[in-house]
Design a protein around this motif. Sequence first.
Motif, PDB file in Angstrom:
ATOM      1  N   GLY A  15      62.983  13.734  45.941  1.00 33.30           N
ATOM      2  CA  GLY A  15      62.053  12.789  46.623  1.00 33.30           C
ATOM      3  C   GLY A  15      61.177  12.329  45.736  1.00 33.30           C
ATOM      4  N   VAL A  16      61.631  12.102  44.487  1.00 32.90           N
ATOM      5  CA  VAL A  16      60.661  11.120  43.578  1.00 32.90           C
ATOM      6  C   VAL A  16      61.808   9.957  43.252  1.00 32.90           C
ATOM      7  CG1 VAL A  16      59.537  13.279  42.795  1.00 32.90           C
ATOM      8  CG2 VAL A  16      61.967  12.632  41.797  1.00 32.90           C
ATOM      9  N   LYS A  17      60.724   9.301  42.306  1.00 35.68           N
ATOM     10  CA  LYS A  17      61.402   7.910  42.040  1.00 35.68           C
ATOM     11  C   LYS A  17      61.326   7.855  40.574  1.00 35.68           C
ATOM     12  CE  LYS A  17      60.244   5.154  46.082  1.00 35.68           C
ATOM     13  NZ  LYS A  17      59.664   3.838  46.504  1.00 35.68           N
ATOM     14  N   ALA A  18      62.448   8.575  39.870  1.00 37.38           N
ATOM     15  CA  ALA A  18      62.739   8.541  38.626  1.00 37.38           C
ATOM     16  C   ALA A  18      63.222   7.247  37.973  1.00 37.38           C
ATOM     17  CB  ALA A  18      63.455   9.510  37.962  1.00 37.38           C
ATOM     18  N   PRO A  19      62.380   6.711  37.024  1.00 35.96           N
ATOM     19  CA  PRO A  19      62.886   5.330  36.554  1.00 35.96           C
ATOM     20  C   PRO A  19      64.083   5.615  35.482  1.00 35.96           C
ATOM     21  CG  PRO A  19      61.006   5.986  35.260  1.00 35.96           C
ATOM     22  CD  PRO A  19      61.184   6.993  36.521  1.00 35.96           C
TER      23      PRO A  19
ATOM     24  N   ILE B 228      56.370  15.589  37.940  1.00 32.50           N
ATOM     25  CA  ILE B 228      57.436  16.619  38.628  1.00 32.50           C
ATOM     26  C   ILE B 228      56.756  18.029  38.068  1.00 32.50           C
ATOM     27  CG2 ILE B 228      58.708  16.848  36.143  1.00 32.50           C
ATOM     28  CD1 ILE B 228      60.199  16.733  39.890  1.00 32.50           C
ATOM     29  N   ALA B 229      57.181  18.939  38.885  1.00 28.13           N
ATOM     30  CA  ALA B 229      56.558  20.333  38.557  1.00 28.13           C
ATOM     31  C   ALA B 229      57.935  21.210  38.064  1.00 28.13           C
ATOM     32  CB  ALA B 229      56.136  20.962  39.702  1.00 28.13           C
ATOM     33  N   ILE B 230      57.389  21.895  37.093  1.00 29.88           N
ATOM     34  CA  ILE B 230      58.610  23.028  36.438  1.00 29.88           C
ATOM     35  C   ILE B 230      58.166  24.307  36.749  1.00 29.88           C
ATOM     36  CG2 ILE B 230      59.649  23.340  34.454  1.00 29.88           C
ATOM     37  CD1 ILE B 230      59.169  20.812  33.184  1.00 29.88           C
ATOM     38  N   VAL B 231      58.916  25.127  37.352  1.00 29.63           N
ATOM     39  CA  VAL B 231      58.582  26.487  37.686  1.00 29.63           C
ATOM     40  C   VAL B 231      59.374  27.411  36.931  1.00 29.63           C
ATOM     41  CG1 VAL B 231      58.297  28.328  39.545  1.00 29.63           C
ATOM     42  CG2 VAL B 231      57.610  25.752  39.849  1.00 29.63           C
ATOM     43  N   ASN B 232      58.979  28.421  36.552  1.00 31.66           N
ATOM     44  CA  ASN B 232      59.748  29.621  36.061  1.00 31.66           C
ATOM     45  C   ASN B 232      59.887  30.544  36.972  1.00 31.66           C
ATOM     46  OD1 ASN B 232      60.597  32.002  34.829  1.00 31.66           O
ATOM     47  ND2 ASN B 232      59.310  31.906  32.955  1.00 31.66           N
ATOM     48  N   PRO B 233      61.206  30.728  37.496  1.00 32.34           N
ATOM     49  CA  PRO B 233      61.569  31.579  38.654  1.00 32.34           C
ATOM     50  C   PRO B 233      61.173  32.952  38.517  1.00 32.34           C
ATOM     51  CG  PRO B 233      63.528  30.768  37.813  1.00 32.34           C
ATOM     52  CD  PRO B 233      62.553  30.041  36.984  1.00 32.34           C
ATOM     53  N   VAL B 234      61.084  33.308  37.182  1.00 31.30           N
ATOM     54  CA  VAL B 234      60.983  34.796  36.738  1.00 31.30           C
ATOM     55  C   VAL B 234      59.452  35.325  36.815  1.00 31.30           C
ATOM     56  CG1 VAL B 234      61.150  36.453  35.060  1.00 31.30           C
ATOM     57  CG2 VAL B 234      62.828  34.684  35.322  1.00 31.30           C
ATOM     58  N   ASN B 235      58.665  34.381  36.384  1.00 32.68           N
ATOM     59  CA  ASN B 235      57.135  34.901  36.578  1.00 32.68           C
ATOM     60  C   ASN B 235      56.221  34.092  37.606  1.00 32.68           C
ATOM     61  OD1 ASN B 235      56.742  32.515  35.096  1.00 32.68           O
ATOM     62  ND2 ASN B 235      56.449  33.653  33.103  1.00 32.68           N
ATOM     63  N   GLY B 236      56.911  32.991  38.180  1.00 28.59           N
ATOM     64  CA  GLY B 236      56.279  32.233  39.162  1.00 28.59           C
ATOM     65  C   GLY B 236      55.284  31.029  38.392  1.00 28.59           C
ATOM     66  N   ARG B 237      55.216  31.152  37.121  1.00 26.64           N
ATOM     67  CA  ARG B 237      54.390  30.186  36.323  1.00 26.64           C
ATOM     68  C   ARG B 237      54.814  28.562  36.728  1.00 26.64           C
ATOM     69  NH1 ARG B 237      50.891  30.833  31.647  1.00 26.64           N
ATOM     70  NH2 ARG B 237      50.281  32.999  31.613  1.00 26.64           N
ATOM     71  N   ARG B 238      54.037  27.718  36.893  1.00 23.50           N
ATOM     72  CA  ARG B 238      54.057  26.477  37.284  1.00 23.50           C
ATOM     73  C   ARG B 238      53.440  25.342  36.375  1.00 23.50           C
ATOM     74  NH1 ARG B 238      55.079  24.386  43.222  1.00 23.50           N
ATOM     75  NH2 ARG B 238      54.623  22.100  43.058  1.00 23.50           N
ATOM     76  N   LEU B 239      54.214  24.484  35.933  1.00 19.69           N
ATOM     77  CA  LEU B 239      53.524  23.428  35.131  1.00 19.69           C
ATOM     78  C   LEU B 239      53.747  22.104  35.791  1.00 19.69           C
ATOM     79  CD1 LEU B 239      52.510  22.412  32.206  1.00 19.69           C
ATOM     80  CD2 LEU B 239      54.897  22.129  31.821  1.00 19.69           C
ATOM     81  N   GLU B 240      52.589  21.457  36.180  1.00 18.55           N
ATOM     82  CA  GLU B 240      52.413  20.033  36.786  1.00 18.55           C
ATOM     83  C   GLU B 240      52.591  19.057  35.740  1.00 18.55           C
ATOM     84  OE1 GLU B 240      52.673  19.602  40.160  1.00 18.55           O
ATOM     85  OE2 GLU B 240      52.407  21.416  40.733  1.00 18.55           O
ATOM     86  N   LEU B 241      53.482  18.206  35.535  1.00 17.98           N
ATOM     87  CA  LEU B 241      53.549  17.139  34.715  1.00 17.98           C
ATOM     88  C   LEU B 241      53.158  15.793  35.410  1.00 17.98           C
ATOM     89  CD1 LEU B 241      56.728  17.895  32.440  1.00 17.98           C
ATOM     90  CD2 LEU B 241      54.628  18.322  32.094  1.00 17.98           C
ATOM     91  N   LYS B 242      52.341  15.122  34.904  1.00 18.04           N
ATOM     92  CA  LYS B 242      51.952  13.885  35.582  1.00 18.04           C
ATOM     93  C   LYS B 242      53.196  12.736  35.087  1.00 18.04           C
ATOM     94  CE  LYS B 242      46.984  14.666  35.277  1.00 18.04           C
ATOM     95  NZ  LYS B 242      45.772  13.915  34.588  1.00 18.04           N
ATOM     96  N   GLU B 243      53.945  12.770  34.112  1.00 15.88           N
ATOM     97  CA  GLU B 243      55.109  12.053  33.805  1.00 15.88           C
ATOM     98  C   GLU B 243      56.066  12.747  32.843  1.00 15.88           C
ATOM     99  OE1 GLU B 243      52.896   8.825  31.850  1.00 15.88           O
ATOM    100  OE2 GLU B 243      53.093  10.069  29.979  1.00 15.88           O
ATOM    101  N   GLY B 244      57.307  12.031  32.771  1.00 16.78           N
ATOM    102  CA  GLY B 244      58.226  12.770  31.989  1.00 16.78           C
ATOM    103  C   GLY B 244      59.335  12.977  32.496  1.00 16.78           C
ATOM    104  N   LEU B 245      59.628  12.630  33.925  1.00 15.20           N
ATOM    105  CA  LEU B 245      60.832  12.564  34.709  1.00 15.20           C
ATOM    106  C   LEU B 245      61.504  11.127  34.634  1.00 15.20           C
ATOM    107  CD1 LEU B 245      62.605  14.488  36.279  1.00 15.20           C
ATOM    108  CD2 LEU B 245      61.533  13.430  38.285  1.00 15.20           C
TER     109      LEU B 245
END
Length: 201
Positions: free
Chosen positions: A92-96, A109-126
């Motif tokens: 559901g994103v518009k990656a260029p 995009i958000a990146i989540v570690n499914p093992v520990n639940g940590r979540r990194l919110e990136l403002k750009e990079g996808l």
Amino acid sequence: MENKFIVETSARHIHLTQESFDYLMGTEGGKLEERAPLSQPGQYVSTTRLDLVGPVNPKTGKERIIKNVSILGPFRKADQIEISLTDSRTLGVKAPVRESGDTAGSAPIAIVNPVNGRRLELKEGLIVAKRHIHMTPEDASRFGVGNGDIVRVLISGTGRETIFGDTVIRVSPSYALAMHIDTDESNAAAAAGTVYGTIVK
């Protein structure tokens, strides 16, 4: 096959900085464990997989997720996530469509570690990586092209012969000769297995 080169399918993957990796893993100075080498010298698929999380789907009320996406090593100077246009719609994103490294103003995009639940919110990079051919300077001389040139590539013998335009030449002494396309492009040309491409004028 002097006038041909291998065509490789590059599936969705994640490039991270040391800092981002450490945050997601909850470690300091963490290391990537190599699972398998890639064709480009020094590059590899790691054993670590993370989830990509897009915005909430208004129809379901749930976040859109693509699970188990591999991290490629070694670490990079900037975070970069490469997906296909089909993946972009799934999330559901518009990656260029961009060349690797050109992430300024690209999709969040958000990146989540499914093992520990940590979540990194990136403002750009996808991004959706622009198809390209890695070449050494010697390869480029042999093919009569230069860094940044745009060429057309014929893929035949697959039952779905295809010419891909807008293919970028990338030249470096550290590269190995190979064309990289994403999964959407690979499916369009039935380019599974060992497939070769030819530059056409």
